[in-house]
Design an enzyme around this catalytic site. Structure first.
Site, PDB file in Angstrom:
ATOM      1  N   ASN A 206       0.853  -1.180   0.000  1.00 42.91           N
ATOM      2  CA  ASN A 206       0.000   0.000   0.000  1.00 42.91           C
ATOM      3  C   ASN A 206       0.896   1.240   0.000  1.00 42.91           C
ATOM      4  O   ASN A 206       2.120   1.145   0.011  1.00 42.91           O
ATOM      5  CB  ASN A 206      -0.979  -0.015   1.182  1.00 42.91           C
ATOM      6  N   ARG A 207       0.275   2.395  -0.029  1.00 37.64           N
ATOM      7  CA  ARG A 207       1.036   3.644  -0.152  1.00 37.64           C
ATOM      8  C   ARG A 207       2.062   3.791   0.984  1.00 37.64           C
ATOM      9  O   ARG A 207       3.235   4.117   0.753  1.00 37.64           O
ATOM     10  CB  ARG A 207       0.085   4.837  -0.139  1.00 37.64           C
ATOM     11  N   LYS A 208       1.628   3.550   2.218  1.00 31.33           N
ATOM     12  CA  LYS A 208       2.505   3.701   3.384  1.00 31.33           C
ATOM     13  C   LYS A 208       3.655   2.698   3.329  1.00 31.33           C
ATOM     14  O   LYS A 208       4.820   3.048   3.586  1.00 31.33           O
ATOM     15  CB  LYS A 208       1.696   3.521   4.663  1.00 31.33           C
ATOM     16  N   GLU A 209       3.340   1.453   2.991  1.00 28.47           N
ATOM     17  CA  GLU A 209       4.378   0.419   2.908  1.00 28.47           C
ATOM     18  C   GLU A 209       5.398   0.730   1.825  1.00 28.47           C
ATOM     19  O   GLU A 209       6.602   0.531   2.008  1.00 28.47           O
ATOM     20  CB  GLU A 209       3.725  -0.948   2.649  1.00 28.47           C
ATOM     21  N   ASP A 276      -5.722  -8.631   0.916  1.00 31.90           N
ATOM     22  CA  ASP A 276      -5.860 -10.067   0.641  1.00 31.90           C
ATOM     23  C   ASP A 276      -6.720 -10.303  -0.589  1.00 31.90           C
ATOM     24  O   ASP A 276      -6.446 -11.189  -1.402  1.00 31.90           O
ATOM     25  CB  ASP A 276      -6.484 -10.781   1.853  1.00 31.90           C
TER      26      ASP A 276
END
Length: 488
Positions: A206-209, A276
């Protein structure tokens, strides 16, 4: 054929595909109740428990989504020798289309998240887990289980929740096993060191990861693409699909392609487990031989469905097919454009270096001759516009009994075709006025005309464009069909 017909065929395919999932499985427990008072012991609500529920979580939710999408699922992972582990084993064994190899670890509890709920609000979550890496013996046993499970698998998914199963060298060994078997690997990553996923076909941060792993800002499209390319270049990963919440998804490939997909979510109630769903639907698409781009499109639609549900949820194939049909209808309506906005869209396409083509007609009863003309027209350009005679125009050209279908019905049918990018209705007897306004690059007409007979040919050629005469399919005519119906 509609825009999403190939994706619908993929989801509804009766061909069985097997997908192997490896990762951190956990039990998601939900404790439901009501709150009617505050505790006298401390300023906290008292939950009066009414019922409890349990479902597969973590990598188990990937398995749930694979099964609900119609795939055959195999799972390799680990649980503790406890009640939660036995519950997980029972849930996996409930479905005949699931085969699980669960290792038992006496030295760790099964990962379990317990959520306490009241009035559809989560009050508290407790986590029961150990995140230490597996012992060397368990790592070896896991690799052996995976090697034995790869036989019929079309795709391998690594679902990393940071609970110890996919630590140290284990992901590298698993990816190497899959590569030797010739199957792609999709990774739902965790942590900041993506080099442990070296050789993976695709990672889905995701964006943060993505920002944390690349150590780069990920605010707008350009920064997302830059961060994804950094991961590809420095970590040896082939492709990155970044999930961006309200901003949709961005696919960046090693070959340099970039695909931005707008969000499909209408309402967002809970993002739990959306990642998922993304990897499961992607895996399904790749297992059926779809491209990464089509897989991302399918995953984007699936994610839009699941975030509208409460709790860790899965998406069913029937829901996905319904959503794809709905998109086709919405996109078809969006292709029917008035003259002024049509010009704006054409200018934008031409600025992007795209070739814009134009053909026209009444298209009253769509037949194979029409389809042939439209396909030939589309082959001559990047974007095809169809000028459609209005009802009044058709009546003047064909007689009072025509058209058989009104202009919006005819426009809707045309706009549902994948080869058509825009439909513009015009009221004049010829498209000359419309052509002078739109100024396409290619004008297409049937070969029963010569170029000097084609309305607007001089205009387009003088503007630097060209005229293409399409071959006609013999034996097809709306007028002849109508006459036959009258005689029968």
């Amino acid at each position: 054929m509609s825009q999403h017909a190939h994706l619908i065929d993929l989801v509804s395919s009766e061909k069985s595909v097997e997908i192997l999932c490896v990762g951190d499985i956990m039990l998601d427990r939900f404790v439901y109740g009501s709150v009617e008072r505050i505790s006298p012991e401390a300023p906290i609500p008292v939950l009066k428990i009414e019922r409890e529920d349990a479902m597969l979580g973590g990598a188990g939710n990937v398995v749930r989504n694979l099964l609900s999408l119609g795939a055959e699922a195999r799972f390799c992972g680990l649980v503790g020798e406890d009640e939660a582990g036995r519950t997980i084993a029972g849930l996996l064994n409930e479905d005949d289309h699931c085969c699980a190899n669960l290792l038992l670890d006496k030295n760790r509890p099964t990962s379990m998240k317990t959520r306490f709920m009241a009035s559809n609000q989560q009050m508290l979550r407790t986590d029961h887990e150990t995140v230490a890496p597996l012992s060397q013996n368990l790592q070896d046993d896991l690799l052996l289980d995976v090697a034995e499970s790869l036989g019929n698998a079309k795709v391998m998914v690594l679902s990393d929740y940071g609970k110890g199963v996919l630590e140290s060298e284990t992901p590298t060994h698993l990816i190497n096993l899959a590569k030797k078997a010739g199957i792609p690997v999709i990774v739902d990553p965790k942590g900041i060191d993506y080099s442990k996923y070296r050789g993976a076909t695709l990672v889905t941060p995701n964006r943060k990861e993505l920002s944390e792993a690349s150590r780069m800002k990920c605010g707008d499209d350009a920064s997302i693409v830059a961060a994804a390319r950094h991961i590809i270049e420095t970590c040896g990963i082939e492709n990155v699909l970044a999930t961006r919440s309200q901003d949709g998804m961005t696919l960046v490939t090693r070959g340099g392609d970039v695909v931005h997909l707008p969000t499909q979510a209408r309402e967002v109630f809970d993002v739990s487990g959306a990642g998922d769903t993304v990897v499961a639907s992607l895996a399904l698409a790749l297992a059926h031989g779809a491209s990464l781009s089509d897989g991302a499109k399918l995953a984007n639609v699936a994610a839009g469905i699941v975030v509208a549900k409460i709790g860790t949820a899965s998406v069913y194939s029937e829901e996905l097919i319904e959503a794809l049909h709905h998109q086709d209808l919405s996109q078809a309506e969006a292709k029917i454009v008035q003259k002024a906005p049509a010009k704006d869209r054409i200018t934008r396409w031409q600025t992007q270096g795209k070739t814009v083509g134009f053909t026209n007609g009444c298209f009253d009863l769509l037949h194979p001759g029409h389809i042939s003309l439209l396909k030939q027209s589309a082959s001559q350009c990047d974007k095809l516009i169809v000028g459609l005679n209005s009802d009044a125009s058709v009546k003047r050209l064909k007689g009072d009994e025509r058209p058989l279908q009104n202009e919006m019905a005819r426009a809707t049918v045309l706009s549902s075709l994948a080869c058509v990018d825009m439909v513009v209705i015009f009221d004049e007897d010829t498209p000359l006025e419309l052509l002078s306004h739109l100024l396409p690059d290619v004008l297409v007409k049937g070969a029963d005309y010569t170029i000097d007979q084609v309305v607007g040919a001089d205009l387009i050629q003088q503007n630097g464009g060209r005229v293409f005469l399409a071959n006609l399919e013999d034996g097809f005519s709306t007028t002849n069909t109508v006459n036959k119906l009258k005689k029968s």
